[in-house]
Design an enzyme around this catalytic site. Structure first.
Site, short mmCIF file in Angstrom:
data_model
loop_
_atom_site.label_atom_id
_atom_site.label_comp_id
_atom_site.label_asym_id
_atom_site.label_seq_id
_atom_site.Cartn_x
_atom_site.Cartn_y
_atom_site.Cartn_z
CG HIS A 152 -1.67 -1.37 1.32
ND1 HIS A 152 -2.57 -1.88 0.39
CD2 HIS A 152 -1.55 -2.33 2.28
CE1 HIS A 152 -2.99 -3.07 0.78
NE2 HIS A 152 -2.39 -3.37 1.92
CD GLU A 167 -1.74 -10.07 5.02
OE1 GLU A 167 -1.48 -9.11 5.78
OE2 GLU A 167 -2.43 -9.96 3.99
CG HIS A 187 0.80 -6.78 2.74
ND1 HIS A 187 -0.11 -5.88 2.25
CD2 HIS A 187 1.64 -7.08 1.71
CE1 HIS A 187 0.15 -5.63 0.97
NE2 HIS A 187 1.21 -6.34 0.62
CD GLU A 192 -1.69 -3.68 5.51
OE1 GLU A 192 -1.04 -4.53 4.88
OE2 GLU A 192 -2.89 -3.42 5.27
#
Length: 296
Positions: A91, A260, A183, A128
């Site tokens: 992101h 993750e 992430h 995040e």
């Protein structure tokens, strides 16, 4: 009286001989000391002259052996010298400002998907994107110390994108030896733990499926050994899951996994994810996993 002349010359000859040897000894010591002699002369606490032959003679023996015992060792080669590593901090901070940019459709290797998303955040509002960028920065610093050349898909936390297919291309074009997408998840509150996402063969990534699997195993082991985060209790099996719907994995031509690192919606995980100490632990674990993977 006939014996006196015979005795006296012997005494004079012996004394002269002894003095000659002493003088020769002094000259030999001075020559043997080499460059040490000026240093001694400049020393205001120099040993008196009558003892110089003794003092100079002692270092002469050790000086002859000193090069062998104190010779500089060959420089240690860093474990990742000459290696290119790709890091994709998921992101971006500016993604929140432009929904139309994020909504662009890109080809992810199997189907169309959004260019990118905003990512998730904790209940307290810690994003995040900030977590991903922090860990990527710590990891980059660790890898540079280990001799690697690091390629980042983004170098700030204030921009847009790039789109997920472009991120894969940046790392592929750099011919990285290994890469990781960083992430954190936004799952239901009851979910805990990290998950390592590995690619599924789809053509573009066929040659790196096996190696990506090995990398995934190394990342899982390093996370368990180097951080307090457990494996996910909701995603995959024993912390490993296979995904065919992510451009970063579908389009990779280098060994790559996505991690993750925990569930930002879980209070226990969130306390870890927002901690700088934990972020540094994750970075060290990922660097250790890469070193292990490349050493196999």
């Amino acid at each position: 009286m006939a014996t006196e002349p015979a005795v006296r010359p012997r005494r004079r000859i012996n004394l002269t001989w002894v003095l000659g040897l002493a003088a020769a000894g002094l000259l030999t010591s001075a020559c043997g000391a080499g460059s040490a002699a000026p240093a001694q002369a400049a020393d205001p606490h120099q040993t008196p002259a009558r003892h110089q032959s003794t003092v100079a003679a002692r270092p002469a023996t050790s000086a002859s052996t000193r090069p062998a015992s104190t010779a500089p060792s060959a420089p240690v080669r860093p474990p990742l010298a000459g290696v290119v590593v790709g890091i994709d901090p998921g992101h971006n901070g500016g993604n929140f400002t432009d929904p139309s940019f994020l909504g662009q459709q890109i080809w992810n290797g199997r189907e169309e998907e959004d260019c990118d998303t905003t990512g998730t955040e904790t209940d307290g509002g810690y994003t995040e994107v900030q977590y991903n960028f922090n860990v990527a920065g710590y990891l980059r610093a660790d890898l540079l110390r280990d001799g690697a050349r690091v390629v980042m898909t983004r170098t700030s936390n204030r921009g847009l994108g790039p789109c997920v297919n472009r991120r894969a291309q940046i790392i592929d074009d750099a011919h990285a030896s290994v890469a990781i997408d960083i992430h954190a998840d936004g799952a239901p509150t009851s979910g805990r733990g990290f998950a390592v996402l590995e690619p599924v063969a789809d053509g573009s990534n066929d040659r790196v499926i096996t190696s990506s699997g090995r990398l995934g195993g190394d990342v899982r082991a390093a996370m368990l050994a180097g951080t307090p985060m457990p494996v996910s209790n909701y995603d995959g099996v024993d912390g490993i899951t296979h995904r065919d719907d992510l451009a970063g994995l579908n389009l990779t031509t280098v060994p790559k996994v996505l991690i993750e690192c925990g569930n930002m919606r879980n209070p226990t995980d969130a306390r870890l994810l927002t901690s700088a100490g934990f972020q540094q632990q994750v970075a060290r674990a990922l660097a250790a996993a890469m070193i292990r993977f490349l050493g196999q």
